[in-house]
Design a protein around this motif. Structure first.
Motif, PDB file in Angstrom:
ATOM      1  N   GLU A  66       0.825  -1.212   0.000  1.00 27.64           N
ATOM      2  CA  GLU A  66       0.000   0.000   0.000  1.00 27.64           C
ATOM      3  C   GLU A  66       0.860   1.263   0.000  1.00 27.64           C
ATOM      4  N   GLU A  67       1.940   1.255   0.800  1.00 28.65           N
ATOM      5  CA  GLU A  67       2.835   2.418   0.833  1.00 28.65           C
ATOM      6  C   GLU A  67       3.431   2.682  -0.545  1.00 28.65           C
ATOM      7  N   LYS A  68       3.844   1.636  -1.213  1.00 27.70           N
ATOM      8  CA  LYS A  68       4.458   1.807  -2.533  1.00 27.70           C
ATOM      9  C   LYS A  68       3.428   2.259  -3.565  1.00 27.70           C
ATOM     10  N   LEU A  69       2.212   1.743  -3.489  1.00 27.07           N
ATOM     11  CA  LEU A  69       1.166   2.174  -4.421  1.00 27.07           C
ATOM     12  C   LEU A  69       0.846   3.652  -4.238  1.00 27.07           C
ATOM     13  N   VAL A  70       0.743   4.097  -2.988  1.00 26.38           N
ATOM     14  CA  VAL A  70       0.425   5.500  -2.713  1.00 26.38           C
ATOM     15  C   VAL A  70       1.561   6.402  -3.196  1.00 26.38           C
ATOM     16  N   LYS A  71       2.806   6.002  -2.956  1.00 25.43           N
ATOM     17  CA  LYS A  71       3.939   6.814  -3.411  1.00 25.43           C
ATOM     18  C   LYS A  71       3.978   6.929  -4.927  1.00 25.43           C
ATOM     19  N   ARG A  72       3.480   5.908  -5.636  1.00 27.19           N
ATOM     20  CA  ARG A  72       3.474   5.931  -7.097  1.00 27.19           C
ATOM     21  C   ARG A  72       2.208   6.589  -7.651  1.00 27.19           C
ATOM     22  N   GLY A  73       1.320   7.069  -6.782  1.00 26.24           N
ATOM     23  CA  GLY A  73       0.145   7.800  -7.230  1.00 26.24           C
ATOM     24  C   GLY A  73      -1.042   6.924  -7.594  1.00 26.24           C
ATOM     25  N   VAL A  74      -1.075   5.683  -7.113  1.00 25.53           N
ATOM     26  CA  VAL A  74      -2.205   4.792  -7.360  1.00 25.53           C
ATOM     27  C   VAL A  74      -3.135   4.873  -6.156  1.00 25.53           C
ATOM     28  N   SER A  75      -4.398   5.201  -6.408  1.00 26.21           N
ATOM     29  CA  SER A  75      -5.360   5.347  -5.327  1.00 26.21           C
ATOM     30  C   SER A  75      -5.712   3.993  -4.726  1.00 26.21           C
ATOM     31  N   LEU A  76      -5.827   3.950  -3.408  1.00 21.28           N
ATOM     32  CA  LEU A  76      -6.194   2.706  -2.734  1.00 21.28           C
ATOM     33  C   LEU A  76      -7.694   2.444  -2.793  1.00 21.28           C
ATOM     34  N   ARG A  77      -8.465   3.409  -3.313  1.00 21.33           N
ATOM     35  CA  ARG A  77      -9.912   3.197  -3.447  1.00 21.33           C
ATOM     36  C   ARG A  77     -10.230   2.118  -4.464  1.00 21.33           C
ATOM     37  N   GLY A  78      -9.341   1.928  -5.422  1.00 27.72           N
ATOM     38  CA  GLY A  78      -9.562   0.927  -6.454  1.00 27.72           C
ATOM     39  C   GLY A  78      -8.954  -0.422  -6.128  1.00 27.72           C
ATOM     40  N   VAL A  79      -8.457  -0.578  -4.901  1.00 26.78           N
ATOM     41  CA  VAL A  79      -7.830  -1.831  -4.505  1.00 26.78           C
ATOM     42  C   VAL A  79      -8.854  -2.673  -3.760  1.00 26.78           C
ATOM     43  N   ASP A  80      -9.026  -3.918  -4.229  1.00 22.91           N
ATOM     44  CA  ASP A  80     -10.001  -4.825  -3.636  1.00 22.91           C
ATOM     45  C   ASP A  80      -9.258  -6.042  -3.082  1.00 22.91           C
ATOM     46  N   TYR A  81      -9.371  -6.269  -1.774  1.00 28.24           N
ATOM     47  CA  TYR A  81      -8.677  -7.376  -1.120  1.00 28.24           C
ATOM     48  C   TYR A  81      -9.586  -8.594  -1.047  1.00 28.24           C
ATOM     49  N   GLY A  82      -9.060  -9.740  -1.464  1.00 24.51           N
ATOM     50  CA  GLY A  82      -9.804 -10.984  -1.370  1.00 24.51           C
ATOM     51  C   GLY A  82      -9.663 -11.578   0.020  1.00 24.51           C
ATOM     52  N   ASP A  83     -10.279 -12.736   0.205  1.00 27.06           N
ATOM     53  CA  ASP A  83     -10.193 -13.426   1.492  1.00 27.06           C
ATOM     54  C   ASP A  83      -8.790 -13.982   1.698  1.00 27.06           C
ATOM     55  N   ILE A  84      -8.393 -14.082   2.952  1.00 25.45           N
ATOM     56  CA  ILE A  84      -7.105 -14.693   3.290  1.00 25.45           C
ATOM     57  C   ILE A  84      -7.300 -16.202   3.256  1.00 25.45           C
ATOM     58  N   GLN A  85      -6.456 -16.876   2.466  1.00 24.86           N
ATOM     59  CA  GLN A  85      -6.586 -18.320   2.273  1.00 24.86           C
ATOM     60  C   GLN A  85      -5.369 -19.020   2.860  1.00 24.86           C
ATOM     61  N   ASP A  86      -5.599 -20.200   3.411  1.00 25.02           N
ATOM     62  CA  ASP A  86      -4.480 -21.028   3.844  1.00 25.02           C
ATOM     63  C   ASP A  86      -3.892 -21.706   2.617  1.00 25.02           C
ATOM     64  N   ALA A  87      -2.556 -21.702   2.524  1.00 23.60           N
ATOM     65  CA  ALA A  87      -1.878 -22.299   1.380  1.00 23.60           C
ATOM     66  C   ALA A  87      -0.991 -23.448   1.873  1.00 23.60           C
ATOM     67  N   THR A  88      -0.192 -23.993   0.991  1.00 23.84           N
ATOM     68  CA  THR A  88       0.643 -25.143   1.337  1.00 23.84           C
ATOM     69  C   THR A  88       1.759 -24.751   2.296  1.00 23.84           C
ATOM     70  N   GLN A  89       2.258 -25.737   3.021  1.00 15.77           N
ATOM     71  CA  GLN A  89       3.377 -25.598   3.950  1.00 15.77           C
ATOM     72  C   GLN A  89       3.146 -24.510   4.998  1.00 15.77           C
ATOM     73  N   ASN A  90       1.936 -24.481   5.567  1.00 11.94           N
ATOM     74  CA  ASN A  90       1.581 -23.545   6.637  1.00 11.94           C
ATOM     75  C   ASN A  90       1.796 -22.082   6.255  1.00 11.94           C
ATOM     76  N   THR A  91       1.418 -21.726   5.056  1.00 13.34           N
ATOM     77  CA  THR A  91       1.512 -20.341   4.614  1.00 13.34           C
ATOM     78  C   THR A  91       0.115 -19.796   4.353  1.00 13.34           C
ATOM     79  N   VAL A  92       0.015 -18.488   4.221  1.00 10.11           N
ATOM     80  CA  VAL A  92      -1.254 -17.842   3.894  1.00 10.11           C
ATOM     81  C   VAL A  92      -1.081 -17.026   2.624  1.00 10.11           C
ATOM     82  N   ARG A  93      -2.200 -16.841   1.929  1.00  9.84           N
ATOM     83  CA  ARG A  93      -2.178 -16.140   0.653  1.00  9.84           C
ATOM     84  C   ARG A  93      -3.389 -15.232   0.573  1.00  9.84           C
TER      85      ARG A  93
END
Length: 133
Positions: A64-91
């Motif tokens: 988010e910090e990098k997007l804002v510094k580059r002039g991309v509005s966070l209003r157009g950013v849509d976050y999906g659900d947090i999913q469990d992935a392989t080897q005890n990781t999240v995505r």
């Protein structure tokens, strides 16, 4: 007759640059060492992956910090659900929305007809709205 278009656009190159900067930062930051944290981009879909939810929050903050510094509005950013992935990781999948949805276009057209001066009209053209006065 003067006209203008109402559009929702994002500079694809600025998004790519922001993702590249975020990748470089997580590669160098101490708190991301040995966490296998990654940021991958495919067009306007960005995938964040790491070992835990708190690291995912930190990863999202860096992006988010990098997007804002580059002039991309966070209003157009849509976050999906947090999913469990392989080897005890999240995505989490992050989508950058481009264009105006048909529901939002109807709402904007309705507001223009109600609030605009007499003789002003609007019509939806694909993912944009043309306003004529």
């Amino acid at each position: 007759m003067p006209t203008f278009d109402v559009v929702s656009e994002v500079d694809h190159q600025e998004v790519k640059n922001a993702v590249d900067q975020a990748q470089r930062e997580i590669a160098n930051r101490f708190d991301f060492k040995n966490t296998n944290s990654t940021i991958e981009q495919n067009e306007m879909v960005i995938t964040l992956a790491t070992v835990s939810r708190d690291r995912l929050d930190a990863l999202r903050t860096v992006l988010e910090e990098k997007l804002v510094k580059r002039g991309v509005s966070l209003r157009g950013v849509d976050y999906g659900d947090i999913q469990d992935a392989t080897q005890n990781t999240v995505r989490q999948v992050v989508t950058i929305k481009v264009g105006i949805s048909s529901d939002k276009a109807k709402e904007i057209n309705k507001l223009i007809k109600e609030k605009a001066p007499k003789g002003t009209s609007s019509q939806t053209q694909g993912e944009s709205i043309r306003v004529t006065a």
